[in-house]
Design an enzyme around this catalytic site. Structure first.
Site, short mmCIF file in Angstrom:
data_model
loop_
_atom_site.label_atom_id
_atom_site.label_comp_id
_atom_site.label_asym_id
_atom_site.label_seq_id
_atom_site.Cartn_x
_atom_site.Cartn_y
_atom_site.Cartn_z
N CYS A 80 0.87 -1.18 0.00
CA CYS A 80 0.00 0.00 0.00
C CYS A 80 0.91 1.23 0.00
CB CYS A 80 -0.90 -0.01 1.23
SG CYS A 80 -1.84 1.51 1.42
N VAL A 81 0.81 2.05 -1.02
CA VAL A 81 1.72 3.18 -1.16
C VAL A 81 1.59 4.15 0.00
CG1 VAL A 81 0.21 4.53 -2.68
CG2 VAL A 81 2.69 4.86 -2.78
#
EC number: 2.8.1.-
Length: 130
Positions: A80-81
């Site tokens: 998840c960025v």
């Protein structure tokens, strides 16, 4: 009947058994003839994707194990960025975008939004969270 799995790993590489248990589960699933298309690292799990993790010689290198498993079985490793950026795990694209000189996302890992997780929930026969 062969099933397609997606995994969600919320635990860090060290300090929790979540990543190790997820890896062992992945090996067992693959050994039974099923497939895993994606492992999504979320929350503290994004720390598995840091290239700066240097375990002692007598410890398991879980990041390397994920990389090797992904190569052998064509598994996408996504972080998840947003969670990664908050925890200092920076990909090359994000480093450039934020004018940072360095990045530390380990080879074989990609950064994605929560859309990557949503896709997994819809596309795969089973999604298992650790």
């Amino acid at each position: 009947m062969s099933l397609v799995y997606g995994l969600v790993v919320n635990g860090p590489a060290y300090g929790s058994q979540a990543s190790r248990k997820a890896f062992q589960f992945a090996e067992a699933v693959l050994a039974q003839g099923h497939s895993i298309k994606k492992v999504f690292f979320y929350q503290e799990g994004v720390l598995n994707a840091s290239s700066l993790i240097l375990p002692a010689n007598d410890e398991v290198d879980i990041t390397k194990q994920w990389q090797e498993l992904a190569l052998r079985h064509d598994i996408e490793l996504e972080t998840c960025v947003a969670a990664a950026l908050r925890r200092g795990v920076i990909g090359e694209e994000e480093a450039s975008q934020h004018q940072l000189k360095q990045h530390n996302l380990a080879v074989g890992f990609q950064q994605a939004g929560l859309g990557g997780l949503a896709t997994a929930l819809l596309k795969f026969d089973r999604v298992v969270q650790f």
